[in-house]
Design an enzyme around this catalytic site. Structure first.
Site, PDB file in Angstrom:
ATOM      1  N   GLU B  48       0.859  -1.176   0.000  1.00 34.94           N
ATOM      2  CA  GLU B  48       0.000   0.000   0.000  1.00 34.94           C
ATOM      3  C   GLU B  48       0.897   1.227   0.000  1.00 34.94           C
ATOM      4  O   GLU B  48       1.749   1.389   0.877  1.00 34.94           O
ATOM      5  CB  GLU B  48      -0.886  -0.025   1.250  1.00 34.94           C
ATOM      6  CG  GLU B  48      -2.030   0.946   1.175  1.00 34.94           C
ATOM      7  CD  GLU B  48      -2.876   0.940   2.444  1.00 34.94           C
ATOM      8  OE1 GLU B  48      -2.864  -0.064   3.186  1.00 34.94           O
ATOM      9  OE2 GLU B  48      -3.521   1.970   2.696  1.00 34.94           O
ATOM     10  N   ASP B  59      -5.788   9.780   9.241  1.00 36.73           N
ATOM     11  CA  ASP B  59      -4.515   9.228   9.698  1.00 36.73           C
ATOM     12  C   ASP B  59      -4.213   9.556  11.145  1.00 36.73           C
ATOM     13  O   ASP B  59      -4.491  10.648  11.619  1.00 36.73           O
ATOM     14  CB  ASP B  59      -3.366   9.755   8.828  1.00 36.73           C
ATOM     15  CG  ASP B  59      -3.417   9.173   7.429  1.00 36.73           C
ATOM     16  OD1 ASP B  59      -3.907   8.034   7.295  1.00 36.73           O
ATOM     17  OD2 ASP B  59      -2.994   9.854   6.491  1.00 36.73           O
TER      18      ASP B  59
END
Lengths: 395, 259
Positions: B48, B59
């Site tokens: 990824e 995040d």
């Protein structure tokens, strides 16, 4: 881009992490139910009248009007609300909604601190726990409001990331909400963010325009020719505009913050200069570079210091129903002095953008025209900035 | 190279899929090539590739900081795609890009899909684009053969889980915690049931992600997931160039007995 009920034209939407999709649906359902429940509306009306002090006056600014020598200028006195700005209309509404949803904790972002103070106030009143994220730069600029929030029992967390202003505070508040979804409601303070927030905030703020409409008819026996409000995310403006949208003869002006000038790198004029994109859950006009990175906004007023603008305003701009000119830091300062000297009212720096524009606008219009300006907040919170910029105060 | 087939091949061998997350350009664009080549050598199933963004709301702190470091090196989506394309013939595993939506909109949707495919990207995760908004990208991705991976959260109700599971391409990214990315001590109790529900409604492998940081957790989750995605811990290890930690994590996904 497909159009759904989540949108205003092709603006808006729900560009959020999957974890927020279900809470947003729950919020939408709870809001629809509350909106149609007379008991909820009665409760809200009670607090707005007995606690906030509504309705606020629609005041004919006679000396300002005379000085400008043109159209009549009326001020919608949102600065006279409890806590000193329009933000309390939405904060009380959403706090009551959160309570109804069984949420005991509140998280919020704030720029100028007005929404933070309003939310902290609503939480103290309704006995809820409150955390407010605020850009570190804004904490410095708005110390008075930080202290007020703390007095009200709210925890203020300074955000050092990014530009350390409103956009970064929204990022942190969203992160906090995602992590505490089960017991926490996010009281977004502007007409921004993912659906249903822009609609909820607008509905709780439309009382500004609803009252204005009745008051101007009462005083002038007709609707105004123009309605003017400052715009950061756009909550006071959409609240003022919304009841007038179907009245084609009422011109609508949202005043963006031009900072040091729209041709510089230091402004917050997202509609004027920005390109469309996605931030904080919505498709809207955004200050961004060619890589799609969000740029820092600049305005002397912390409350307008945001790189985007609410999706409904984007739609009103695109459809041409409302116009979005801009006013610089310098001009806003002139607006502050002008209103102090002619009317004895110290406006918030945010509202001073609208005041300056309205004064210049009135000057160019005939005496039989009527202009209403949303005086969205009072300027006590800005005295440090004003001393710095205008001098005086024994300095 | 098809993302779903490659993961299924891993599963056929009796291993579980291991997908490390890297923040592209953490340390500069030139770090991308050696990092990817070394990871594929360790036997990862896919990689990824995180694209840095100024406002990464999904995040946690570790990945956010890595993104800030990449941004400070001037790393952009455009630069990353160019860099990947420059050694695309050496890339042996499918790459899954993870990017917020706005950089793609600024790049141009069609051009992005075309250039991403040329760069070896076979899957895409957009953390701020839920299924309801995905029609904006999906046609362009489909035309190129890039799988649009759906995230499924623990808060998604059964009907929604069904819909997401059926729509996900390549694999399902099953979020194992409420909140942002980052290291966690514990997972939710109902995970095994959640995963069997996902598998029941889906034709693609189901991978677990968010909060996975130790080989023990990789093994624990591998008892019911088809594999794991490890982000923050890999990003932290890469910053220190601590390859021993990365190796032990990759190894934990191999030959796990199915309970």
């Amino acid at each position: 881009m497909t159009t759904t009920k989540r949108r205003f034209g092709h603006f808006g939407g729900q560009f959020v992490p999957e974890t927020l999709m279900t809470p947003l649906q729950e919020l939408e359902d709870a809001y629809e139910e509350a909106k149609n429940d007379p008991e909820f509306q009665q409760e809200l009306a009670y607090y707005l009248k007995q606690y906030v002090g509504r309705e606020t006056p629609l005041y004919f600014a006679e000396r300002l009007t005379k000085k400008m020598g043109g159209a009549k200028i009326y001020l919608k006195r949102e600065d006279l609300n409890h806590t000193g700005a329009h933000k309390i209309n939405n904060a009380i509404g959403q706090a009551l909604l959160a309570k109804r949803m069984g949420k005991k904790k509140i998280v919020a972002e704030t720029g100028a601190g007005q929404h933070g103070v309003a939310t902290a106030t609503a939480c103290a009143l309704l006995d809820m726990e409150c955390i407010v994220y605020m850009g570190a730069e804004d904490v410095r600029r708005q110390q008075l409001n930080v202290f007020r929030m703390e007095l009200l029992g709210t925890k203020v967390i300074a955000v050092e990331k990014g530009s350390a202003t409103l956009k970064d505070a929204v990022n942190e508040a969203l992160r906090h909400w995602v992590t505490h979804i089960e017991d926490t409601h996010y009281i977004l303070g502007s007409a921004l963010g993912p659906h249903p927030f822009p609609t909820i905030v607008r509905d709780f703020q439309r009382i500004i325009g609803d009252e204005t409409r009745l008051q101007i008819v009462e005083q002038e026996n007709r609707l105004p020719d123009a309605v003017i409000a400052c715009i950061g995310g756009g909550s006071n403006a959409i609240g003022m505009f919304y009841p007038f949208i179907e009245d084609a003869d009422v011109a609508l002006y949202g005043i963006e913050a031009a900072g040091a000038g729209v041709d510089t790198n230091a402004h917050a004029a997202a509609i004027h200069v920005g390109k469309t994109g996605v931030l904080h859950g919505a498709f809207m006009y955004l200050l961004q570079d060619e890589n799609g990175f969000i740029q820092e906004a600049h305005s002397i007023s912390a409350g307008l210091d945001y790189p985007g603008v609410g999706p409904e305003h984007c739609h009103l701009h695109e459809s041409g129903r409302a116009k979005y000119p801009s006013v610089t830091d310098e001009q806003a300062l002139q607006g502050v002095k002008l209103l102090c000297e002619t009317e004895g009212i110290l406006p918030a720096l945010e509202s001073a953008h609208a005041i300056y524009y309205a004064a210049e606008f009135a000057k160019a219009r005939p005496a039989d025209e009527i202009i209403v300006v949303c005086l969205s907040g009072r300027g006590d919170k800005d005295v440090h900035t004003l001393i710095e910029k205008l001098g005086g105060g024994g300095q | 190279m098809n993302l779903q087939l490659i993961i299924e091949e891993t599963l056929t061998k009796g291993d579980k899929a291991f997908v490390p997350y890297i923040m592209a350009g953490d340390g500069g664009l030139e770090t991308i090539k050696p990092t990817i080549l070394k990871l594929q050598q360790l036997g990862v199933s896919a990689i990824e590739v995180g694209i840095p963004f100024t406002d990464p709301v999904a995040d946690g702190p570790t990945i956010e900081k890595a993104g800030q470091r990449a941004l400070s090196h001037g790393v952009t989506l455009k630069g990353i795609l160019q860099e990947l394309t420059s050694f695309a013939d050496e890339i042996a595993v499918p790459l899954v890009a993870m990017t917020y939506l706005n950089p793609i909109l600024a790049y141009g949707i069609e051009a992005f899909a075309r250039n991403a495919y040329a760069a070896g990207i076979r899957g895409l995760i957009v953390p701020d684009m839920p299924l309801e908004e995905s029609s904006i990208l999906h046609p362009a991705l489909k035309a190129q053969g890039i799988a649009l991976v759906q995230l499924v959260s623990l808060t998604s109700p059964p009907e929604r889980v069904k819909k997401l599971a059926a729509a996900s391409e390549g694999f399902i990214y099953a979020i194992t915690v409420n909140g942002t990315t980052g290291v966690r001590a514990e997972f939710a109790e109902n995970l095994p049931a959640h995963f069997s529900e996902l598998k029941r409604h889906s034709n693609v492998p189901v991978l677990a992600g968010f909060g996975i940081s130790t080989p023990g957790q990789v093994k624990e989750l591998s008892t019911f997931a088809d594999g794991v995605i490890v982000g923050s811990q890999i990003v932290a290890a890469l910053e220190k160039q601590d390859w021993a930690t990365i190796e032990s994590l990759v190894h934990a996904a191999k030959k796990v007995p199915i309970l």
